[in-house]
Every structure is written in structure tokens, then in C-alpha cells.
Design a protein around this motif. Structure first.
Motif, PDB file in Angstrom:
ATOM      1  N   LEU A  61       1.018  -1.109   0.007  1.00 18.57           N
ATOM      2  CA  LEU A  61      -0.047  -0.009  -0.084  1.00 18.57           C
ATOM      3  C   LEU A  61       0.780   1.104   0.034  1.00 18.57           C
ATOM      4  CD1 LEU A  61      -3.072   1.273   0.464  1.00 18.57           C
ATOM      5  CD2 LEU A  61      -2.242   1.415   2.725  1.00 18.57           C
ATOM      6  N   ARG A  62       0.472   2.227  -0.958  1.00 21.78           N
ATOM      7  CA  ARG A  62       1.255   3.540  -0.927  1.00 21.78           C
ATOM      8  C   ARG A  62      -0.136   4.484  -0.956  1.00 21.78           C
ATOM      9  NH1 ARG A  62       5.875   6.127  -4.638  1.00 21.78           N
ATOM     10  NH2 ARG A  62       6.100   7.889  -3.630  1.00 21.78           N
ATOM     11  N   VAL A  63      -0.167   5.543  -0.073  1.00 22.61           N
ATOM     12  CA  VAL A  63      -0.775   6.514   0.139  1.00 22.61           C
ATOM     13  C   VAL A  63      -0.134   7.816  -0.181  1.00 22.61           C
ATOM     14  CG1 VAL A  63      -2.507   7.990   1.723  1.00 22.61           C
ATOM     15  CG2 VAL A  63      -2.277   5.385   1.641  1.00 22.61           C
ATOM     16  N   ASP A  64      -0.282   8.505  -1.296  1.00 17.83           N
ATOM     17  CA  ASP A  64       0.390   9.878  -1.624  1.00 17.83           C
ATOM     18  C   ASP A  64      -0.530  11.034  -1.812  1.00 17.83           C
ATOM     19  OD1 ASP A  64       2.565  11.179  -2.516  1.00 17.83           O
ATOM     20  OD2 ASP A  64       2.360  10.534  -4.564  1.00 17.83           O
ATOM     21  N   GLY A  65      -0.031  11.928  -0.906  1.00 18.82           N
ATOM     22  CA  GLY A  65      -0.724  13.191  -0.957  1.00 18.82           C
ATOM     23  C   GLY A  65      -2.186  13.132  -0.974  1.00 18.82           C
ATOM     24  N   LEU A  66      -2.662  12.460   0.121  1.00 18.93           N
ATOM     25  CA  LEU A  66      -4.078  12.579   0.449  1.00 18.93           C
ATOM     26  C   LEU A  66      -4.762  13.593   1.105  1.00 18.93           C
ATOM     27  CD1 LEU A  66      -6.059  10.128  -0.356  1.00 18.93           C
ATOM     28  CD2 LEU A  66      -5.877   9.150   1.935  1.00 18.93           C
ATOM     29  N   HIS A  67      -5.926  14.145   0.435  1.00 17.49           N
ATOM     30  CA  HIS A  67      -6.793  14.991   1.050  1.00 17.49           C
ATOM     31  C   HIS A  67      -8.107  14.588   1.102  1.00 17.49           C
ATOM     32  CE1 HIS A  67      -3.747  18.812   0.570  1.00 17.49           C
ATOM     33  NE2 HIS A  67      -2.957  17.656  -0.212  1.00 17.49           N
ATOM     34  N   ALA A  68      -8.732  15.240   2.164  1.00 16.76           N
ATOM     35  CA  ALA A  68     -10.374  14.776   2.462  1.00 16.76           C
ATOM     36  C   ALA A  68     -10.955  16.032   3.139  1.00 16.76           C
ATOM     37  CB  ALA A  68     -10.244  13.542   3.175  1.00 16.76           C
ATOM     38  N   HIS A  69     -12.312  16.130   2.786  1.00 19.91           N
ATOM     39  CA  HIS A  69     -13.040  17.190   3.311  1.00 19.91           C
ATOM     40  C   HIS A  69     -14.231  16.339   4.012  1.00 19.91           C
ATOM     41  CE1 HIS A  69     -10.557  19.504   0.578  1.00 19.91           C
ATOM     42  NE2 HIS A  69     -10.985  20.622   1.204  1.00 19.91           N
ATOM     43  N   TYR A  70     -14.860  17.216   5.030  1.00 19.31           N
ATOM     44  CA  TYR A  70     -16.239  16.747   5.372  1.00 19.31           C
ATOM     45  C   TYR A  70     -17.099  18.068   5.163  1.00 19.31           C
ATOM     46  CZ  TYR A  70     -14.968  13.043   8.055  1.00 19.31           C
ATOM     47  OH  TYR A  70     -14.335  11.546   8.473  1.00 19.31           O
ATOM     48  N   GLY A  71     -17.764  18.278   4.031  1.00 18.05           N
ATOM     49  CA  GLY A  71     -18.068  19.423   3.511  1.00 18.05           C
ATOM     50  C   GLY A  71     -17.148  20.479   3.147  1.00 18.05           C
ATOM     51  N   ARG A  72     -17.244  21.619   3.810  1.00 15.55           N
ATOM     52  CA  ARG A  72     -16.075  22.532   3.534  1.00 15.55           C
ATOM     53  C   ARG A  72     -15.042  22.537   4.435  1.00 15.55           C
ATOM     54  NH1 ARG A  72     -19.689  28.190   2.579  1.00 15.55           N
ATOM     55  NH2 ARG A  72     -20.745  27.504   0.735  1.00 15.55           N
ATOM     56  N   ALA A  73     -15.127  21.685   5.373  1.00 12.79           N
ATOM     57  CA  ALA A  73     -13.927  21.535   6.586  1.00 12.79           C
ATOM     58  C   ALA A  73     -12.989  20.667   5.743  1.00 12.79           C
ATOM     59  CB  ALA A  73     -14.595  20.675   7.695  1.00 12.79           C
ATOM     60  N   HIS A  74     -11.679  21.141   5.519  1.00 14.59           N
ATOM     61  CA  HIS A  74     -10.517  20.400   5.113  1.00 14.59           C
ATOM     62  C   HIS A  74     -10.046  19.644   6.338  1.00 14.59           C
ATOM     63  CE1 HIS A  74      -6.871  20.524   2.064  1.00 14.59           C
ATOM     64  NE2 HIS A  74      -7.299  19.472   2.386  1.00 14.59           N
ATOM     65  N   ILE A  75      -9.995  18.250   6.184  1.00 14.44           N
ATOM     66  CA  ILE A  75      -9.578  17.415   7.434  1.00 14.44           C
ATOM     67  C   ILE A  75      -8.160  16.925   7.134  1.00 14.44           C
ATOM     68  CG2 ILE A  75      -9.896  15.587   8.740  1.00 14.44           C
ATOM     69  CD1 ILE A  75     -11.949  17.701   9.077  1.00 14.44           C
ATOM     70  N   LEU A  76      -8.045  16.301   5.978  1.00 12.46           N
ATOM     71  CA  LEU A  76      -6.438  15.760   5.755  1.00 12.46           C
ATOM     72  C   LEU A  76      -5.731  16.500   4.669  1.00 12.46           C
ATOM     73  CD1 LEU A  76      -7.341  11.893   5.158  1.00 12.46           C
ATOM     74  CD2 LEU A  76      -6.704  13.127   7.421  1.00 12.46           C
ATOM     75  N   HIS A  77      -4.503  16.752   4.906  1.00  9.38           N
ATOM     76  CA  HIS A  77      -3.664  17.642   4.105  1.00  9.38           C
ATOM     77  C   HIS A  77      -2.354  17.103   3.538  1.00  9.38           C
ATOM     78  CE1 HIS A  77      -6.007  21.292   5.785  1.00  9.38           C
ATOM     79  NE2 HIS A  77      -6.139  20.473   6.962  1.00  9.38           N
ATOM     80  N   GLY A  78      -2.454  16.300   2.738  1.00  6.88           N
ATOM     81  CA  GLY A  78      -1.590  15.857   1.945  1.00  6.88           C
ATOM     82  C   GLY A  78      -0.929  14.455   2.722  1.00  6.88           C
ATOM     83  N   VAL A  79      -1.632  13.557   3.222  1.00  6.65           N
ATOM     84  CA  VAL A  79      -1.006  12.321   3.912  1.00  6.65           C
ATOM     85  C   VAL A  79      -0.646  11.608   2.955  1.00  6.65           C
ATOM     86  CG1 VAL A  79      -1.737  10.371   5.436  1.00  6.65           C
ATOM     87  CG2 VAL A  79      -2.802  12.712   5.899  1.00  6.65           C
ATOM     88  N   SER A  80       0.587  11.066   3.451  1.00  4.59           N
ATOM     89  CA  SER A  80       1.607   9.994   2.656  1.00  4.59           C
ATOM     90  C   SER A  80       2.151   9.001   3.708  1.00  4.59           C
ATOM     91  CB  SER A  80       2.621  10.607   1.908  1.00  4.59           C
ATOM     92  OG  SER A  80       2.140  11.723   0.743  1.00  4.59           O
ATOM     93  N   LEU A  81       1.734   7.780   3.282  1.00  4.97           N
ATOM     94  CA  LEU A  81       2.525   6.762   4.153  1.00  4.97           C
ATOM     95  C   LEU A  81       2.461   5.537   3.293  1.00  4.97           C
ATOM     96  CD1 LEU A  81      -0.120   4.553   4.870  1.00  4.97           C
ATOM     97  CD2 LEU A  81      -0.881   6.638   6.416  1.00  4.97           C
ATOM     98  N   ASP A  82       3.044   4.430   3.683  1.00  7.20           N
ATOM     99  CA  ASP A  82       3.015   3.095   2.938  1.00  7.20           C
ATOM    100  C   ASP A  82       3.070   1.730   4.037  1.00  7.20           C
ATOM    101  OD1 ASP A  82       6.186   2.213   3.253  1.00  7.20           O
ATOM    102  OD2 ASP A  82       6.129   4.420   2.819  1.00  7.20           O
ATOM    103  N   VAL A  83       2.727   0.824   3.392  1.00  7.36           N
ATOM    104  CA  VAL A  83       2.708  -0.383   4.026  1.00  7.36           C
ATOM    105  C   VAL A  83       3.288  -1.570   3.258  1.00  7.36           C
ATOM    106  CG1 VAL A  83       1.339  -1.993   5.334  1.00  7.36           C
ATOM    107  CG2 VAL A  83       0.447   0.427   5.612  1.00  7.36           C
ATOM    108  N   ALA A  84       4.447  -2.275   3.848  1.00 12.63           N
ATOM    109  CA  ALA A  84       4.944  -3.152   3.158  1.00 12.63           C
ATOM    110  C   ALA A  84       4.209  -4.434   3.202  1.00 12.63           C
ATOM    111  CB  ALA A  84       6.293  -3.438   3.391  1.00 12.63           C
ATOM    112  N   GLN A  85       4.256  -5.780   2.203  1.00 11.50           N
ATOM    113  CA  GLN A  85       3.909  -6.805   2.594  1.00 11.50           C
ATOM    114  C   GLN A  85       4.520  -7.425   4.039  1.00 11.50           C
ATOM    115  OE1 GLN A  85       1.942  -9.068   0.232  1.00 11.50           O
ATOM    116  NE2 GLN A  85       1.980 -10.108   2.140  1.00 11.50           N
ATOM    117  N   GLY A  86       3.124  -7.779   4.755  1.00  8.22           N
ATOM    118  CA  GLY A  86       3.564  -8.402   6.079  1.00  8.22           C
ATOM    119  C   GLY A  86       3.978  -7.430   7.081  1.00  8.22           C
ATOM    120  N   GLU A  87       3.902  -6.222   6.708  1.00  8.69           N
ATOM    121  CA  GLU A  87       4.003  -5.128   7.753  1.00  8.69           C
ATOM    122  C   GLU A  87       2.976  -4.887   8.694  1.00  8.69           C
ATOM    123  OE1 GLU A  87       6.984  -1.286   7.852  1.00  8.69           O
ATOM    124  OE2 GLU A  87       5.616  -1.556   6.349  1.00  8.69           O
TER     125      GLU A  87
END
Length: 233
Positions: free
Chosen positions: A2-28
């Protein structure tokens, strides 16, 4: 995996996630740590498509799933255990497990009720009990087992130890470590640092919707300053 790159998310006009990036390797096992309201659950929901990302990528084995419907993401191989469990209260343990069953990929060992009962023996003892007549810890075991019945390659666990008795938390840690030994990749969100230290390989610290620090669990436990800055109340 898994690789999450520059994730943004909103609830309506509320900006909750600001560019979240992370990764998970096999078996980790990777733990998303942070205070209440830091954005942990929203990150999990955005990965799973429950909250549609407004920008960024969610790559599973290189395939971008961002913007897909939750059922498509589940079919791609991601299982999601929500914080509020969402079991079917009127269905028995066995029926809850059958609801989550999906065929295993060719050549792989699939999950069935007996295998789930091996992971959580207490469920075998109450297989005919309605979900609504179970304790919180038993319901948590059931919702994890039900998700595993979908044969995910990556498991998202949102606050798995929250509100559970210490003995149940210990059993939950044992189950996560057993799944890790089988090669399952796991991303979990937690506020319980001791629980995270018992099961995780790495930690990603999130604050106000931004990833602030990533380290091995050993390095985090040795760094009093970082823990005080991002985790202390």
C-alpha cells in the motif's frame, strides 16, 4: 503493498486531511498514531472510499484506488474494520461471518468460520448467539473475523483496542501478531501507545490532518521528545 500519496479529504467545507502520505509493506504492521481528532479515522475512511478523497492517490500493488466505491476497494483486497464495529445485531455470530464471506483468490488459503474460530476461540463458543447479545470485546473480535472472511490482503483496523478490557486488548494483540506471521499487511489507527508498541513495526504520527513523523516503533519509544510533542495530552 500500500502506498498513500498526498491524500486530502473534506467533510463538507472542512478540510480534514492535508496531503497524508504513508506506505505499508507486505507482512508489515504500521500504526497511525495521534491524539483524538488528529485525522486517524478519516485517513482510514479515505483509503477505503467511505470518505471520498478530494486529492491524492491510494495505490495497492501500484493500482490507484482513490475515488473508487468502497465495494470495489474491498474487492481489490482491502478489508476495513470500522471503529464502531457495525455488526448485524439480529444475526448470529455464524451468520455475521457468512455475510462477510468472499471466495479466496486462486492458490491461496481462504478464510472460513472454523479458521476464524481458531483465531478467536471465544467466537466458537457463541456461534449461535446474536451479535447484539455480545460484549464490546466479543463484537470487536467478530467484526475482525467477519472482515477476514472477505480474504483481504491488507487489513485496516480503526482503533481496535478502544474501550476494551485489558485482557481483551491482550487477546487482540495476540490475534494481530498471528495475522502478521501469516503475512497479512495491517494498517491500524490507535491512541493506545502500549498496544501499538506490542504489535506494530512502524509508527506514523498524525496531527491536525498532517503526517508529522514516521519512525520504527523502537525509535519512537526511545524518543521522549517526539512522543511528548505529538502524543501526550
Amino acid at each position: 503493498m500500500l502506498r498513500v500519496d498526498g491524500l486530502h479529504a473534506h467533510y463538507g467545507r472542512a478540510h480534514i486531511l492535508h496531503g497524508v502520505s504513508l506506505d505499508v509493506a507486505q507482512g508489515e504492521v504500521v500504526c497511525l498514531l495521534g491524539r483524538n481528532g488528529a485525522g486517524k479515522s478519516t485517513t482510514m475512511k479515505a483509503i477505503m472510499g467511505v470518505v471520498p478523497p478530494s486529492a491524492g492517490q491510494v495505490l495497492l500493488d501500484g493500482k490507484d484506488l482513490a475515488g473508487r466505491a468502497s465495494f470495489e476497494i474491498a474487492r481489490a483486497g482491502i478489508g476495513y474494520v470500522p471503529e464502531d464495529r457495525r455488526i448485524f445485531a439480529e444475526l448470529t455470530v455464524e451468520e455475521n461471518l457468512e455475510v462477510g464471506r468472499r471466495a479466496a483468490p486462486a492458490g491461496s488459503q481462504g478464510w472460513n468460520p472454523e479458521r476464524a474460530y481458531t483465531l478467536f476461540p471465544v467466537l466458537a463458543e457463541m456461534r449461535r448467539r446474536p451479535g447484539g447479545r455480545m460484549s464490546g470485546g466479543e463484537q470487536q473480535m467478530l467484526t475482525i473475523a467477519r472482515t477476514l472472511m472477505g480474504n483481504p490482503r491488507l487489513l485496516l483496523l480503526d482503533e481496535p483496542s478502544e474501550g476494551l478490557a485489558p485482557v481483551v486488548v491482550e487477546r487482540m494483540a495476540e490475534a494481530i501478531l498471528a495475522l502478521k506471521r501469516e503475512g497479512l499487511s495491517i494498517l491500524l489507527s490507535e491512541q493506545n501507545l502500549a498496544f501499538a508498541n506490542a504489535v506494530a513495526d512502524r509508527a506514523c504520527l498524525i496531527e491536525t490532518g498532517q503526517l508529522r513523523h514516521t519512525a520504527s516503533m523502537a525509535a519512537l519509544m526511545a524518543d521522549d521528545e517526539v512522543r511528548a510533542r505529538y502524543l501526550s495530552v
